[in-house]
Design an enzyme around this catalytic site. Structure first.
Site, PDB file in Angstrom:
ATOM      1  CD  GLU A   5      -1.238   0.150   3.589  1.00 57.36           C
ATOM      2  OE1 GLU A   5      -1.643   1.344   4.327  1.00 57.36           O
ATOM      3  OE2 GLU A   5      -1.991  -0.876   3.806  1.00 57.36           O
ATOM      4  N   PRO A   6       0.135   2.240  -0.450  1.00 56.56           N
ATOM      5  CG  PRO A   6      -1.224   3.839  -1.004  1.00 56.56           C
ATOM      6  CD  PRO A   6      -1.276   2.435  -0.746  1.00 56.56           C
ATOM      7  CE  LYS A 267      -4.843  -2.351   4.157  1.00 60.03           C
ATOM      8  NZ  LYS A 267      -3.931  -3.172   4.809  1.00 60.03           N
ATOM      9  CG  ASP A 268      -1.140   5.304   3.014  1.00 58.33           C
ATOM     10  OD1 ASP A 268      -2.087   4.627   2.591  1.00 58.33           O
ATOM     11  OD2 ASP A 268      -0.727   6.535   2.461  1.00 58.33           O
ATOM     12  CE  LYS A 269      -2.492  12.388   8.674  1.00 57.90           C
ATOM     13  NZ  LYS A 269      -1.682  13.427   9.374  1.00 57.90           N
TER      14      LYS A 269
END
Length: 634
Positions: A5-6, A267-269
């Protein structure tokens, strides 16, 4: 945190979108025009993850106000070539675009271990929750609390009460009456704690926020039916919030320790993400109550199971990505996306794995592996350009006095890595750096050494593709189960580039038998390390190594070029918007702006940034983007 994930590398401007009221709008962040600046963040287990460098609480993010200093800092940052990202697999012509102009342009849905994409589409309470209700009848708050009291408690719950507590006088002073009031407050206003106080001969129940030490108090024991699973699983929908931040918020409201929650990956912000979470012996009803007061978070799809979740159990993530204001023609877009679907992309570790400051994380990792602890301290604490003023003062004090306590006093937020290291030095002294360094959380410490492994892997994969192209050759490695096998000439003919793996350096891996294998030894030797001795005096930093596929081909790939007129409008229909019955975005074929909307699924430990890099053919580093787009930072 094995995740595909990014993570946003640019400095975002604050953005609110979840639970929008009528008339609210999502404010776009000023982003550098162009290319992809997002992929997977450093992961302590050596895989890609969704961890991002977060701003200290209460500090503004580097956006419009600090644009010049941020751009100045990025002049000293890394480019892709600095971390071994050199090659592409396709020969199509690249084009520019804006990635994550809005956080809603990046939507991530977890793919669970059954292969199902996790969605938030049901807010109801499962039936067994009602069957297993606690034996004591829950009080009707209408009979216990007045409308005015409920209003005051609601404001307190949302941190709008300046007094920080609400006192309710118990006129009918009996234990039963007080118990009803206590239960009504805690049931109807999750996150509030209560206590009984006596003032001038009268008894009051005082409600206040459960935070700080109270947040870590052991949860109360509730009746739990034997036929109900011990863990409540639910879908966590979050907007512009890091996974650990979200879990910390839930922990405070529920008065739990954060480790009561389990998940398959972070998961990223800067995205909209949906993932599965499990929590021990908390009812779906209590969790659902939180939807009334949470910002940028929604919980749903509740069910009870007998097991928690484990890191890495997921099958991957499904991405919906919007790249705005693209310059490519429809034909260029079709060629680029067709290549991504058919061939894939080089499975490089993305830029954010190596940090965004003038001191890359892999340099610290190399110093740790060389057992050069004085250099570790120097690299983490030495002055660097473009940082916030309090960090500048802290670093200057350390450079001047070498006094950890004096430098620590310059930091308002001591939870950052610099603060934790200085605290360790003040406690254990400068002659015991290994122990002092141990005060930094283990995941953060391992991030440094894994970052070094990653830059070695990237560099050697670029050399492998330069030497042999996109075909399997004699001496390459493939996996047979979990064991690596060296291909013979005959075997190479029956394998494709998608079968080939390359090792991250360690004591428990083998290397290709062609000259690229020798290249590992030469590279590490130049860094003062011995490839044949990757065990460290400190067990945590002994690297076993691992294998990673060099080419990844996304699945479920689809795309469309869309036109739109209003840059403020979301171009993705989120789960929350669907639950609220909000209309899907409507596109104007004659709109003045063009965007590429793509969807694809990636396995765990894969960086979405690198897939987008292959499409756009643009450097994903902030340094490069800042050079090309300084006007966006002003």
């Amino acid at each position: 945190m094995a995740e595909s994930e990014p993570v946003s590398n640019a400095a975002p401007v604050g953005e609110k979108r979840a639970c929008l009221q009528h008339g609210d709008e999502e404010t776009p962040a000023k982003k550098p025009k162009v290319d992809c600046e997002n992929g997977n963040a450093p992961n302590p287990d050596g895989s890609g993850g969704g961890e991002e460098e977060e701003e200290p609480e209460g500090q503004a993010s580097d956006g419009e106000e600090d644009g010049e200093s941020f751009a100045d800092m990025m002049k000293h940052g890394l480019t892709e070539t600095d971390v071994g990202i050199l090659k592409y697999v396709s020969d199509h012509e690249g084009f520019s675009g804006i990635l994550k102009e809005r956080y809603s342009d990046f939507v991530v849905h977890e793919i669970n271990k059954q292969g199902k994409i996790v969605h938030l589409d049901d807010l109801s309470i499962p039936a067994d929750s009602e069957e297993g209700a606690e034996p004591e009848q829950q009080p009707n708050d209408c009979e216990v609390l007045t409308e005015e009291q409920k209003k005051q408690l609601g404001e307190l719950q949302l941190f709008k009460n300046k007094e920080r507590n609400v006192s309710i006088e118990v006129k009918d002073d009996t234990k039963e009456k007080r118990t009803l009031v206590h239960k009504a407050i805690k049931t109807q206003f999750p996150g509030l704690e209560t206590k009984t106080e006596e003032k001038e001969g009268h008894k009051f129940i005082v409600a206040y926020h459960a935070a700080g030490k109270k947040a870590l108090a052991a949860p109360r024991k509730h009746f739990w039916p034997k036929n109900r699973g011990s863990y409540c699983h639910f879908a966590l929908y979050k907007e512009n919030k890091d996974t650990m931040d979200a879990i910390n918020v839930l922990s405070k409201f529920l008065r739990l320790r954060p480790n009561m929650f389990s998940y398959m990956g972070t998961k990223d912000k800067r995205a909209i993400t949906v993932q599965e979470i499990a929590v021990l012996k908390i009812t779906a009803e209590r969790l659902a109550h939180l939807n009334k007061c949470l910002m940028n978070l929604k919980l749903g799809n509740f069910c009870y199971k007998n097991h928690p979740l484990k890191l890495g159990e997921l099958q991957g993530n499904h991405f919906t990505v919007v790249i705005r204001n693209i310059s490519g023609t429809d034909e260029q877009v079709h060629q680029a996306m067709g290549s991504l679907k058919q061939t894939g992309f080089i499975n490089y570790y993305g830029m954010q794995r190596f940090g965004t400051t003038a001191v890359p994380t892999q340099q610290v990792g190399r110093a740790i592996l060389r057992n050069d602890w004085n250099q570790v301290v120097d690299l983490i604490l030495k002055p660097r350009p473009g940082e916030k003023e309090y960090l500048v003062r802290c670093r200057e004090e350390w450079a001047k006095s070498q006094d950890p306590e004096a430098a620590l006093k310059k930091l308002p937020n001591k939870r950052c890595v610099e603060g934790q290291l200085l605290r360790g030095l003040s406690m254990y002294g400068k002659k015991n750096i290994v122990t002092a360094f141990g005060l930094i959380p283990r995941n953060n410490r391992l991030m440094y050494v894994h970052s070094y492994q990653s830059v070695v892997w990237n560099t050697m994969v670029s050399r492998r593709i330069e030497a042999f192209g996109l075909k399997a050759v004699e001496g390459d490695l493939v996996l047979r189960g979990t064991t690596a096998h060296v291909l013979s000439v005959e075997e190479a003919e029956s394998h494709s580039i998608h079968d080939i793996v390359m090792p991250l350096p360690g004591y428990d891996v083998i290397y290709p038998s062609h000259h690229i294998g020798e290249g590992y030894k030469e590279l590490l030797s130049a860094d003062g390390l011995d490839l044949d001795n990757m065990r460290h005096k400190v067990k945590d930093y002994s690297l076993a190594g691992a294998y990673r596929r060099i080419i990844v081909r996304p699945t479920d790939v689809s795309w469309e070029v869309i036109h739109y007129d209003d840059p403020r409008v979301s171009l993705v229909h989120s789960d929350f918007e669907k639950l609220e019955n909000k209309p899907a975005p409507v596109f104007n074929k004659d709109g003045k702006y063009r965007a590429l909307r793509m969807e694809f699924s990636l396995p765990p430990s894969t960086y979405a940034t690198m897939a987008i890099r292959e499409v756009l053919k643009l450097d994903t580093s902030i340094k490069k983007q800042t050079q090309l787009n300084t006007v966006w930072f002003n």
